[in-house]
Design a protein around this motif. Structure first.
Motif, short mmCIF file in Angstrom:
data_model
loop_
_atom_site.label_atom_id
_atom_site.label_comp_id
_atom_site.label_asym_id
_atom_site.label_seq_id
_atom_site.Cartn_x
_atom_site.Cartn_y
_atom_site.Cartn_z
N LYS A 54 0.82 -1.21 0.00
CA LYS A 54 0.00 0.00 0.00
C LYS A 54 0.85 1.26 0.00
CE LYS A 54 -4.27 -1.63 2.01
NZ LYS A 54 -5.25 -1.50 3.07
N GLN A 55 1.95 1.24 0.74
CA GLN A 55 2.79 2.44 0.81
C GLN A 55 3.51 2.73 -0.50
OE1 GLN A 55 2.80 -0.12 2.93
NE2 GLN A 55 4.83 -0.70 3.58
N ASP A 56 3.55 1.75 -1.41
CA ASP A 56 4.18 1.95 -2.71
C ASP A 56 3.21 2.50 -3.75
OD1 ASP A 56 6.55 0.89 -1.71
OD2 ASP A 56 6.01 -1.15 -2.32
N LYS A 57 1.93 2.59 -3.41
CA LYS A 57 0.92 3.03 -4.36
C LYS A 57 0.69 4.53 -4.24
CE LYS A 57 -1.51 -1.37 -4.29
NZ LYS A 57 -2.80 -2.03 -4.19
N SER A 58 0.39 5.16 -5.37
CA SER A 58 0.05 6.59 -5.38
C SER A 58 -1.41 6.75 -5.02
CB SER A 58 0.28 7.17 -6.77
OG SER A 58 1.62 7.08 -7.15
N THR B 253 -4.05 1.17 -24.81
CA THR B 253 -3.35 2.42 -25.07
C THR B 253 -2.60 2.85 -23.82
OG1 THR B 253 -3.59 4.63 -26.06
CG2 THR B 253 -5.25 3.98 -24.42
N THR B 254 -1.64 3.74 -24.01
CA THR B 254 -0.86 4.26 -22.89
C THR B 254 -1.65 5.35 -22.18
OG1 THR B 254 1.20 3.78 -24.05
CG2 THR B 254 1.31 5.37 -22.24
N LEU B 255 -1.71 5.23 -20.86
CA LEU B 255 -2.30 6.27 -20.01
C LEU B 255 -1.17 6.90 -19.22
CD1 LEU B 255 -5.26 4.29 -18.36
CD2 LEU B 255 -5.27 5.51 -20.52
N VAL B 256 -1.23 8.21 -19.04
CA VAL B 256 -0.29 8.88 -18.15
C VAL B 256 -1.11 9.53 -17.06
CG1 VAL B 256 1.53 10.60 -17.90
CG2 VAL B 256 1.36 9.27 -20.02
N LEU B 257 -0.92 9.06 -15.87
CA LEU B 257 -1.66 9.54 -14.69
C LEU B 257 -0.62 9.98 -13.69
CD1 LEU B 257 -4.57 9.76 -13.73
CD2 LEU B 257 -4.42 7.45 -12.88
N GLY B 258 -0.61 11.28 -13.39
CA GLY B 258 0.50 11.81 -12.61
C GLY B 258 1.73 11.69 -13.48
N LYS C 11 -5.35 -0.91 -10.72
CA LYS C 11 -4.54 -1.82 -9.93
C LYS C 11 -3.32 -2.25 -10.71
CE LYS C 11 -7.30 -5.87 -11.09
NZ LYS C 11 -8.18 -6.90 -10.62
N PRO C 12 -2.22 -2.49 -10.10
CA PRO C 12 -1.94 -2.40 -8.67
C PRO C 12 -1.29 -1.08 -8.27
CG PRO C 12 -0.12 -3.48 -9.74
CD PRO C 12 -1.10 -3.08 -10.82
N ARG C 13 -1.49 -0.04 -9.08
CA ARG C 13 -0.72 1.21 -8.94
C ARG C 13 -1.29 2.25 -7.98
NH1 ARG C 13 -1.02 -0.66 -13.88
NH2 ARG C 13 0.91 -0.92 -15.04
N PHE C 14 -2.63 2.30 -7.84
CA PHE C 14 -3.23 3.44 -7.18
C PHE C 14 -4.20 3.06 -6.06
CE2 PHE C 14 -2.43 4.62 -11.64
CZ PHE C 14 -1.58 5.69 -11.44
#
Length: 154
Positions: free
Chosen positions: A3-7, A96-101, A129-132
């Protein structure tokens, strides 16, 4: 990923789509949806080198049909999708590529007419998942505001 690794992101964020005309779209984060959905006001399939592709138009800004981006992408699937109103629709699926932050990654997105919806894009669980982690009390945690994406000024 811990969890601490997720934005942490808010319930709405700006998303950049570099492979789709560098479109920047205000997206609603929808943890109730499995797949993401992108507004396409026309969708035309065509063949290219033995593969099915789609050509589609995109109005990236809410309540604005003046700004138009014509896009092309290979089709990775066609799926029956049930919307929140219970309506079933066959949709083309693209990757497709998404850029979030500052993070760029590939996600599956379905194409559908969202002209009358407040948000031109929904980001579903598959794109999150598993990024945010989503803070439903916040908006635009990654920058920008209700009117402008990060890095743009009026």
């Amino acid at each position: 990923m811990n969890k601490q690794d997720k934005s942490v992101i808010g319930w709405r964020e700006w998303v950049r789509l570099p492979a789709l005309g560098q479109a920047v779209i205000k997206a609603k984060i929808d943890t109730g949806a499995r797949t993401s959905a992108l507004h396409a006001y026309f969708v035309e399939p065509f063949e290219l080198e033995g593969r099915t592709w789609v050509r589609f138009g995109l109005h990236p800004r809410q309540k604005d049909t003046e700004m138009q981006i014509e896009c092309e992408a290979p089709v990775i699937d066609q799926r029956r999708v049930t919307d929140s109103g219970g309506h079933v629709e066959m949709r083309y699926v693209i990757a497709t590529t998404l850029v979030l932050g500052g993070e760029a990654y590939e996600a599956e997105v379905t194409l559908t007419d969202r002209e009358n919806m407040l948000f031109r894009m929904l980001l579903g669980r598959g794109a999150l998942k598993p990024r945010f982690l989503v803070d439903s009390d916040e908006s635009f945690v990654l920058g920008g505001d209700k009117y402008q994406p990060p890095g743009e000024s009026s």
